[in-house]
Design a protein around this motif. Structure first.
Motif, mmCIF file in Angstrom:
data_model
loop_
_atom_site.group_PDB
_atom_site.id
_atom_site.type_symbol
_atom_site.label_atom_id
_atom_site.label_comp_id
_atom_site.label_asym_id
_atom_site.label_seq_id
_atom_site.Cartn_x
_atom_site.Cartn_y
_atom_site.Cartn_z
ATOM 1 N N PRO A 129 0.822 -1.220 0.000
ATOM 2 C CA PRO A 129 0.000 0.000 0.000
ATOM 3 C C PRO A 129 0.851 1.263 0.000
ATOM 4 C CG PRO A 129 0.044 -0.981 2.193
ATOM 5 C CD PRO A 129 0.763 -1.940 1.287
ATOM 6 N N SER A 130 0.839 1.977 -1.116
ATOM 7 C CA SER A 130 1.715 3.152 -1.213
ATOM 8 C C SER A 130 1.238 4.078 -2.308
ATOM 9 C CB SER A 130 3.152 2.713 -1.506
ATOM 10 O OG SER A 130 3.197 1.911 -2.677
ATOM 11 N N PHE A 131 1.350 5.364 -2.060
ATOM 12 C CA PHE A 131 1.143 6.375 -3.079
ATOM 13 C C PHE A 131 2.438 7.143 -3.262
ATOM 14 C CE2 PHE A 131 -3.553 6.439 -1.824
ATOM 15 C CZ PHE A 131 -3.913 5.606 -2.875
ATOM 16 N N ALA A 132 2.739 7.475 -4.505
ATOM 17 C CA ALA A 132 4.008 8.131 -4.821
ATOM 18 C C ALA A 132 4.201 9.418 -4.032
ATOM 19 C CB ALA A 132 4.076 8.415 -6.320
ATOM 20 N N VAL A 185 -8.320 -4.617 -9.492
ATOM 21 C CA VAL A 185 -9.615 -4.949 -10.080
ATOM 22 C C VAL A 185 -10.745 -4.585 -9.117
ATOM 23 C CG1 VAL A 185 -11.003 -6.786 -11.110
ATOM 24 C CG2 VAL A 185 -8.510 -6.831 -11.348
ATOM 25 N N ILE A 186 -10.554 -4.930 -7.855
ATOM 26 C CA ILE A 186 -11.582 -4.635 -6.850
ATOM 27 C C ILE A 186 -11.708 -3.126 -6.644
ATOM 28 C CG2 ILE A 186 -12.402 -5.173 -4.527
ATOM 29 C CD1 ILE A 186 -12.081 -7.579 -6.490
ATOM 30 N N ALA A 187 -10.605 -2.406 -6.783
ATOM 31 C CA ALA A 187 -10.643 -0.947 -6.641
ATOM 32 C C ALA A 187 -11.500 -0.312 -7.732
ATOM 33 C CB ALA A 187 -9.226 -0.375 -6.683
ATOM 34 N N ILE A 188 -11.452 -0.853 -8.945
ATOM 35 C CA ILE A 188 -12.311 -0.338 -10.018
ATOM 36 C C ILE A 188 -13.777 -0.545 -9.647
ATOM 37 C CG2 ILE A 188 -13.022 -0.670 -12.417
ATOM 38 C CD1 ILE A 188 -10.111 -1.377 -13.067
ATOM 39 N N THR A 240 -6.247 1.172 -1.836
ATOM 40 C CA THR A 240 -6.625 1.430 -3.217
ATOM 41 C C THR A 240 -8.129 1.592 -3.396
ATOM 42 O OG1 THR A 240 -4.749 0.044 -3.834
ATOM 43 C CG2 THR A 240 -6.245 0.641 -5.580
ATOM 44 N N CYS A 241 -8.900 0.969 -2.540
ATOM 45 C CA CYS A 241 -10.364 1.017 -2.675
ATOM 46 C C CYS A 241 -10.998 2.211 -1.976
ATOM 47 C CB CYS A 241 -10.986 -0.267 -2.116
ATOM 48 S SG CYS A 241 -10.633 -1.733 -3.096
#
Length: 318
Positions: A129-132, A185-188, A240-241
C-alpha cells in the motif's frame, strides 16, 4: 549504487526516498531526463518534491551503473518488451519490479515476467500500500519485498529501507504478485460503486467479497494465505479502494459517473481483470466481481447492469 528505471511518479518517489539517505541513486527517464536534472524535480509527474543532491537523472540507459540493484518502475504491460529490448544491459543483474498487474498476453506477474525474460537475473518484487506523493514527501510507508531466497531478501531489505520507507520481506513471490494485481480490479469495482452513488456500505461489501475472490484465485495459484492478509494483499486493497489518489479507483469513479477518463493514465486493473477472467474459466473458479469489472471496462455492461448481475446471484453461505 541503486538504479531506478522509469521516471513516472512511483519510480521518481522511490528514487527521492532512497537518495535522501545520502547514497548515490540514478534515475533513468525515457524522456525529459535533462530537464529533470536541471530543475531538480519531476514537474510533470511529481511536482513539489525536490531531488536530493545524491540523485542523478539520465536519459541513456547504457549509462547506468554496473553495480547495485535495479528497480524497474515501468508499467506492467510494457515490462516484457522493456526487458527483451534491454536484455544485454540487464542480464545477470538484481532486478526488483516496482509495478503491479498481470501481463495480458502471458498472464505472468512481474516476477514471473522477469524470470521468463531474463532467467539469469535475480528477480524480486516491491509491492504494497503506497502512493508516490506520500513516499516522495517523506510520509511513513510500509512495503513488501518478495524474492525467492531469504538471503537475497535480507540484503535488499537493508538496501531499500529508508527513514520513511519500512520494508518487510517474504519468499512468497506468487502471493505478493497476485495481491498487488487483484486489488486493482476490486478498486475499479469500488470506484464504480461510489461513483454511481451506491454508498459506503455497498463499497464495504465489495471490498469484503472482493478480498474473498482474491484469496480464492491466489491460493489456487500457489500463494500463501498470510501474504494475502498482509501488506501485499489486504493492506493494498484497503488503500486502493478508498482513496482518489488511486488511478484504478478514479477510473471506477468515472465509470460510475459516466465521465470521461484520461486515457494517458495507466490503469492496470483493466488488463488484469481480463487475465483473471481467463484464469477463472481455466481453473473453474467463481470470480463474479472480477468478471463484472472486465465487462464494465469493455463497455459490455453498464454499472447498473453489473450491480444487477451481482445482486441476482443465488443466495449462499458466506
Amino acid at each position: 549504487m541503486i538504479t531506478v528505471l522509469g521516471a513516472g511518479a512511483f519510480g521518481t518517489s522511490l528514487a527521492i526516498s532512497l537518495a535522501r539517505t545520502g547514497q548515490p541513486v540514478t534515475l533513468w527517464a525515457r524522456s525529459g531526463g535533462a530537464q529533470m536534472q536541471a530543475s531538480r524535480q519531476n514537474i510533470r509527474r511529481l511536482a513539489g518534491a525536490p531531488f536530493p543532491d545524491s540523485l542523478t537523472v539520465i536519459d541513456a540507459l547504457a549509462e547506468i551503473s554496473e553495480d547495485g540493484p535495479v528497480l524497474l518502475a515501468v508499467p506492467m504491460q510494457e515490462l516484457r518488451s522493456f526487458l527483451t529490448e534491454n536484455a544485454r544491459i540487464l542480464a545477470y543483474r538484481t532486478l526488483i519490479a516496482a509495478c503491479k498487474g498481470l501481463d495480458l498476453t502471458t498472464h505472468h506477474g512481474p516476477v514471473e515476467t522477469l524470470r521468463a525474460c531474463l532467467p539469469e537475473a535475480r528477480a524480486a518484487l516491491l509491492t504494497g500500500p503506497s502512493f508516490a506523493a506520500d513516499i516522495a514527501h517523506g510520509l511513513p510507508t510500509a512495503l513488501t519485498l518478495a524474492c525467492a531466497t531469504a538471503e537475497l531478501g535480507k540484503d535488499l531489505q537493508q538496501a531499500l529501507t529508508t527513514p520513511n520507507l519500512r520494508i518487510y520481506r517474504t519468499t512468497d513471490t506468487a502471493g505478493a504478485e497476485l495481491g498487488g494485481a487483484l486489488k486493482n480490479v476490486i478498486a475499479i469495482a469500488c470506484g464504480a460503486c461510489i461513483g454511481k452513488g451506491m454508498g459506503d456500505s455497498a463499497r464495504a461489501a465489495l471490498m469484503t467479497r472482493g478480498f474473498a475472490e482474491m484469496q480464492r484465485l491466489a491460493l489456487r495459484r500457489g500463494a500463501q494465505p498470510d501474504t494475502l492478509t498482509g501488506l501485499a494483499g489486504f493492506g493494498d486493497l484497503a488503500l486502493t479502494c478508498t482513496s482518489e489518489l488511486s488511478r484504478n479507483y478514479r477510473f471506477g469513479l468515472a465509470l460510475g459517473r459516466e465521465d470521461a477518463f484520461d486515457t494517458s493514465l495507466t490503469v492496470e486493473g483493466v488488463p488484469t481483470a481480463k487475465a483473471v477472467v481467463a484464469w477463472a474459466k481455466e481453473l473453474d473458479i467463481d470470480m463474479p466481481i472480477c468478471t463484472a469489472v472486465a465487462a464494465l471496462s469493455d463497455g459490455a455492461y453498464s454499472v447498473s447492469e453489473a450491480l444487477h448481475s451481482l445482486l441476482s446471484r443465488p443466495l449462499k453461505e458466506e
